[in-house]
Design a protein around this motif. Structure first.
Motif, short mmCIF file in Angstrom:
data_model
loop_
_atom_site.label_atom_id
_atom_site.label_comp_id
_atom_site.label_asym_id
_atom_site.label_seq_id
_atom_site.Cartn_x
_atom_site.Cartn_y
_atom_site.Cartn_z
N ALA A 1 81.00 102.27 22.40
CA ALA A 1 81.46 101.92 21.05
C ALA A 1 82.98 102.01 20.95
O ALA A 1 83.62 101.20 20.27
N GLN A 2 83.59 103.00 21.61
CA GLN A 2 85.05 103.12 21.58
C GLN A 2 85.73 101.93 22.26
O GLN A 2 86.75 101.43 21.78
N VAL A 3 85.15 101.51 23.36
CA VAL A 3 85.71 100.35 24.06
C VAL A 3 85.52 99.09 23.23
O VAL A 3 86.44 98.26 23.11
N GLU A 4 84.35 98.92 22.66
CA GLU A 4 84.08 97.72 21.86
C GLU A 4 84.99 97.65 20.64
O GLU A 4 85.34 96.55 20.19
N ALA A 5 85.39 98.81 20.11
CA ALA A 5 86.32 98.81 18.97
C ALA A 5 87.67 98.26 19.40
O ALA A 5 88.31 97.50 18.65
N LEU A 6 88.13 98.61 20.60
CA LEU A 6 89.39 98.07 21.11
C LEU A 6 89.27 96.57 21.37
O LEU A 6 90.22 95.82 21.14
N VAL A 7 88.12 96.15 21.88
CA VAL A 7 87.90 94.72 22.11
C VAL A 7 88.02 93.96 20.80
O VAL A 7 88.65 92.91 20.73
N LYS A 8 87.42 94.52 19.76
CA LYS A 8 87.47 93.87 18.44
C LYS A 8 88.91 93.78 17.93
O LYS A 8 89.33 92.75 17.38
N ASP A 9 89.68 94.84 18.14
CA ASP A 9 91.08 94.84 17.70
C ASP A 9 91.94 93.85 18.49
O ASP A 9 92.96 93.37 18.00
N SER A 10 91.54 93.59 19.75
CA SER A 10 92.32 92.71 20.63
C SER A 10 91.90 91.25 20.51
O SER A 10 92.49 90.38 21.15
N ARG A 11 90.92 91.00 19.69
CA ARG A 11 90.39 89.64 19.56
C ARG A 11 91.32 88.77 18.73
O ARG A 11 91.83 89.18 17.69
N THR A 12 91.53 87.52 19.19
CA THR A 12 92.34 86.54 18.48
C THR A 12 91.44 85.41 18.00
O THR A 12 90.62 84.91 18.79
N GLY A 13 91.59 85.01 16.75
CA GLY A 13 90.75 83.95 16.20
C GLY A 13 91.18 82.57 16.65
O GLY A 13 92.09 82.40 17.46
N ARG A 14 90.54 81.57 16.11
CA ARG A 14 90.86 80.18 16.43
C ARG A 14 92.29 79.84 15.99
O ARG A 14 92.74 80.28 14.94
N ALA A 15 92.97 79.02 16.80
CA ALA A 15 94.32 78.59 16.45
C ALA A 15 94.29 77.78 15.16
O ALA A 15 93.48 76.85 15.01
N LEU A 16 95.16 78.15 14.23
CA LEU A 16 95.24 77.50 12.91
C LEU A 16 93.92 77.56 12.16
O LEU A 16 93.70 76.80 11.20
N GLY A 17 93.03 78.44 12.61
CA GLY A 17 91.78 78.64 11.91
C GLY A 17 90.66 77.70 12.29
O GLY A 17 89.52 77.89 11.85
N PHE A 18 90.95 76.68 13.12
CA PHE A 18 89.89 75.71 13.45
C PHE A 18 89.92 75.18 14.88
O PHE A 18 88.96 74.57 15.33
N MET A 19 90.99 75.43 15.62
CA MET A 19 91.08 74.90 16.98
C MET A 19 90.69 75.94 18.01
O MET A 19 91.14 77.10 17.95
N GLY A 20 89.89 75.53 18.99
CA GLY A 20 89.49 76.42 20.06
C GLY A 20 88.45 77.43 19.63
O GLY A 20 87.76 77.26 18.62
#
Length: 305
Positions: free
Chosen positions: A265-284
């Motif tokens: 769970a501690q590792v998954e929390a860091l993964v969540k914090d390191s996650r980047t969303g789609r570019a401009l909200g819709f690309m990729g």
């Protein structure tokens, strides 16, 4: 006095050369350089370099390996996706393998060279076998089922050469001979399937020509959605991708947590914090930057030696 036409044409060309040289050879490069020095752009222009404790550790825009001296994955770190850029993540050799989905037959190595401990430079693994081998290796590393459709349990492409009279639709309804093309005699003990349409399957022999056979990939019993994500077994077009999918990051979380003596769970929390969303909200698609995630792990949960 009016100059001859040919002289006037040469003078006009010279003036155009001088003007374009000043504009495109001096002014434009200086303008681009000046824009690249603006706050917010300077870091990207310099290569998105990342430092830790005052030491340069990589670039957030270029992937890198997290392996030991022998090339084995370091269990305390998240692993990046494969790379076909040079020896791996080489910016000077950025590119893909240029192998397509129909590349399913290996070129087998000379057994005499293999027995002598040498590498056969003419041998080549197909794209299918590369994917199968990577999936099997990732499955073993993460403790999950690494099987994939059209892959043998040994980690090569499950492809047969079927010989016999062909029907009008190109199939071979009554085979006379069947060979497992990517399983070499003397390397494996038995083919991944014993028989095909009632005909015993043979292992491939080095140097034998199987071009007259019908190439038949065998799907097998692997799940339609493998446990190992696609980005764990395929390289990006540039070979430099520094990101992995959230699915591949979640797959590695348990192994990294065990290596560092912390909870998943501690590792998954860091993964969540390191996650980047789609570019401009819709690309990729959403991604995780592997270098920044591993640095966050080292900062918060140093690995046990």
């Amino acid at each position: 006095m009016r100059l001859p036409t040919w002289i006037r044409q040469h003078l006009a060309a010279l003036r155009a050369l001088l003007v374009l040289t000043v504009l495109l050879g001096v002014a434009y490069p200086l303008a681009v350089f000046g824009v690249a020095r603006l706050p917010g752009l300077k870091d990207k222009a310099d290569g998105s370099l990342v430092k830790a404790n005052g030491r340069l550790v990589g670039s957030s825009s270029i992937g890198q390996s997290f392996t030991d001296e022998d090339g084995n994955p370091l269990k305390r770190y998240f692993q990046t996706r494969p790379s076909n850029a040079g020896d791996g993540y080489d910016p000077a050799a950025s590119g893909a393998s240029n192998l397509g989905p129909e590349d399913v037959v290996d070129k087998l190595p000379d057994p005499r060279l293999v027995a002598a401990g040498k590498e056969d430079g003419d041998a080549r693994r197909s794209l299918l076998t590369q994917v199968c081998a990577r999936s099997r290796a990732v499955g073993e590393l993460e403790g999950v089922d690494g099987s994939r459709p059209f892959c043998t349990p040994g980690g090569v492409g499950a492809v047969l050469a079927v010989f016999g009279p062909r029907a009008k639709d190109g199939t071979v309804p009554h085979p006379t001979r069947v060979v497992s093309l990517n399983e070499q005699e003397g390397v494996v003990k038995a083919p991944f399937v014993a028989a095909y349409k009632g005909v015993r399957v043979e292992l491939a022999r080095y140097g034998e020509d199987y071009a007259r056979g019908l190439v038949v990939p065998v799907r097998g019993r692997a799940p339609a959605r493998p446990a190992v994500p696609a980005d764990a077994v395929t390289a990006s077009g540039s070979g430099l991708d520094p990101h992995i999918s959230p699915a591949y990051a979640r797959l590695q979380a348990k192994r990294v947590a065990q290596a560092r003596g912390i909870t998943t769970a501690q590792v998954e929390a860091l993964v969540k914090d390191s996650r980047t969303g789609r570019a401009l909200g819709f690309m990729g698609e959403p991604v995780v930057n592997v270098l920044r995630l591993n640095l966050a792990l080292d900062a918060r949960y140093p690995a046990r030696e």
